[in-house]
Scaffold this motif. Structure first.
Motif, PDB file in Angstrom:
ATOM      1  N   LEU A   1      38.547 -12.457  36.706  1.00 38.66           N
ATOM      2  CA  LEU A   1      37.240 -11.810  36.744  1.00 38.66           C
ATOM      3  C   LEU A   1      37.067 -10.841  35.577  1.00 38.66           C
ATOM      4  CD1 LEU A   1      36.869 -11.129  40.570  1.00 38.66           C
ATOM      5  CD2 LEU A   1      35.381 -12.586  39.188  1.00 38.66           C
ATOM      6  N   ALA A   2      38.120 -10.093  35.258  1.00 40.86           N
ATOM      7  CA  ALA A   2      38.035  -9.124  34.165  1.00 40.86           C
ATOM      8  C   ALA A   2      37.825  -9.832  32.829  1.00 40.86           C
ATOM      9  CB  ALA A   2      39.294  -8.264  34.127  1.00 40.86           C
ATOM     10  N   ILE A   3      38.598 -10.869  32.553  1.00 46.92           N
ATOM     11  CA  ILE A   3      38.450 -11.598  31.288  1.00 46.92           C
ATOM     12  C   ILE A   3      37.097 -12.300  31.240  1.00 46.92           C
ATOM     13  CG2 ILE A   3      39.362 -13.493  29.905  1.00 46.92           C
ATOM     14  CD1 ILE A   3      42.130 -12.768  30.858  1.00 46.92           C
ATOM     15  N   SER A   4      36.667 -12.860  32.370  1.00 45.63           N
ATOM     16  CA  SER A   4      35.375 -13.532  32.415  1.00 45.63           C
ATOM     17  C   SER A   4      34.239 -12.570  32.110  1.00 45.63           C
ATOM     18  CB  SER A   4      35.177 -14.178  33.785  1.00 45.63           C
ATOM     19  OG  SER A   4      33.876 -14.693  33.924  1.00 45.63           O
TER      20      SER A   4
ATOM     21  N   ILE B   1      31.716  -3.774  39.872  1.00 49.83           N
ATOM     22  CA  ILE B   1      32.692  -3.683  38.779  1.00 49.83           C
ATOM     23  C   ILE B   1      32.539  -4.865  37.829  1.00 49.83           C
ATOM     24  CG2 ILE B   1      35.161  -3.687  38.243  1.00 49.83           C
ATOM     25  CD1 ILE B   1      35.590  -2.297  40.967  1.00 49.83           C
ATOM     26  N   TYR B   2      32.343  -6.047  38.390  1.00 50.80           N
ATOM     27  CA  TYR B   2      32.165  -7.236  37.559  1.00 50.80           C
ATOM     28  C   TYR B   2      30.885  -7.135  36.737  1.00 50.80           C
ATOM     29  CZ  TYR B   2      31.983 -12.195  36.304  1.00 50.80           C
ATOM     30  OH  TYR B   2      31.935 -13.371  35.609  1.00 50.80           O
ATOM     31  N   ALA B   3      29.828  -6.612  37.324  1.00 52.32           N
ATOM     32  CA  ALA B   3      28.572  -6.437  36.589  1.00 52.32           C
ATOM     33  C   ALA B   3      28.755  -5.453  35.433  1.00 52.32           C
ATOM     34  CB  ALA B   3      27.472  -5.963  37.531  1.00 52.32           C
ATOM     35  N   MET B   4      29.458  -4.344  35.677  1.00 53.19           N
ATOM     36  CA  MET B   4      29.694  -3.377  34.604  1.00 53.19           C
ATOM     37  C   MET B   4      30.578  -3.971  33.513  1.00 53.19           C
ATOM     38  SD  MET B   4      30.095   0.308  36.541  1.00 53.19           S
ATOM     39  CE  MET B   4      31.405  -0.258  37.641  1.00 53.19           C
TER      40      MET B   4
END
Length: 212
Positions: free
Chosen positions: A154-157, A186-189
C-alpha cells in the motif's frame, strides 16, 4: 528475465513448440514491465495468458521495484524517477573507476559532469527522502492494522502513484473497501505526497532559498 522465467517453466510441457504463445508471452512481459516502470500499472492480457501457460505467478517484488524507480521527470509519477536513477548510476560507475585508477580523469562533457556530480547529489537526497517517507507510511499502515506485506504494498502503491499494485503485487489482492477508515486516510495522504515533488516542497519551505 520475467519472460525467461515463464519460458523455462514450460520446458517439460508438450506444447512448448507453439511459438505464438511464446511471442504473446514476450509481448505481455514487455508491455507489463514498461507499464509498471512508467508507474501506470496496466497489465497485459497476454501476460495473464503467459502466467496461465507456465503456471507461475508474477513476482510482486519485481513489480514493486519497477514502480519505485520508474517515472519520468516531466510527469506526475511518484517514483524516484528514471533520470535520478541514471544520475546515481553514472556517479557509481565513476567512483568504481576511481577505485581501480585513483588518478584517472573523467571524460564526460560539462553536462555529463553536472549530472554525475550535482545531479547525483540531488538524486541521493531525494532517494533518502523517499525511503524515509516509505518507512513512515508503512509504519502508519501497520499501526492501522495492516500486515507487513500489505502495508508495504500500500505504501509503495500510494507513494509511486501506481494503484494497480494492490491487485497484482500480492497473491491475495488488497481491497480498498475492506480497509479501515484510518488506513484509507493514510493511503490517501500517501497518494497526495506521491504526487508532490519533495525537493520542490522543501525548497518552498526553506527561507534561505527565498533570499537567494
Amino acid at each position: 528475465i520475467l519472460f525467461l522465467r515463464h519460458w523455462i517453466a514450460t520446458l517439460g510441457v508438450e506444447d512448448t513448440s507453439d511459438w505464438r504463445l511464446a511471442l504473446r508471452a514476450l509481448w505481455g512481459a514487455v508491455f507489463t514491465v514498461l507499464s509498471f516502470l512508467s508507474t501506470t500499472g496496466f497489465e497485459s492480457a497476454d501476460w495473464q495468458e503467459a502466467r496461465d501457460w507456465s503456471g507461475l505467478g508474477t513476482p510482486g517484488l519485481i513489480l514493486l521495484g519497477l514502480s519505485l524507480v520508474g517515472g519520468g521527470v516531466a510527469t506526475t509519477a511518484g517514483g524516484v524517477k528514471l533520470l535520478r536513477v541514471y544520475a546515481l548510476y553514472l556517479h557509481a560507475r565513476r567512483e568504481t573507476e576511481r577505485l581501480v585508477h585513483p588518478s584517472s580523469v573523467g571524460r564526460a562533457t560539462g553536462v555529463g559532469r553536472r549530472i554525475r556530480r550535482q545531479g547525483a547529489y540531488i538524486a541521493w537526497i531525494f532517494f533518502m527522502l523517499f525511503a524515509m517517507s516509505l518507512t513512515f507510511v508503512t509504519a502508519l499502515l501497520a499501526l492501522a492494522g495492516q500486515g507487513f506485506d500489505a502495508a508495504l504494498i500500500l505504501a509503495i502503491s500510494g507513494l509511486s502513484t501506481t494503484g494497480p499494485l494492490i491487485l497484482t503485487a500480492s497473491d491475495t489482492p488488497i481491497r480498498l473497501l475492506e480497509l479501515s477508515d484510518g488506513a484509507k486516510m493514510i493511503y490517501a495522504m500517501a497518494m497526495v505526497l506521491g504526487r508532490l515533488e519533495t525537493l520542490a516542497l522543501i525548497a518552498l519551505l526553506n527561507p534561505s532559498i527565498w533570499r537567494d
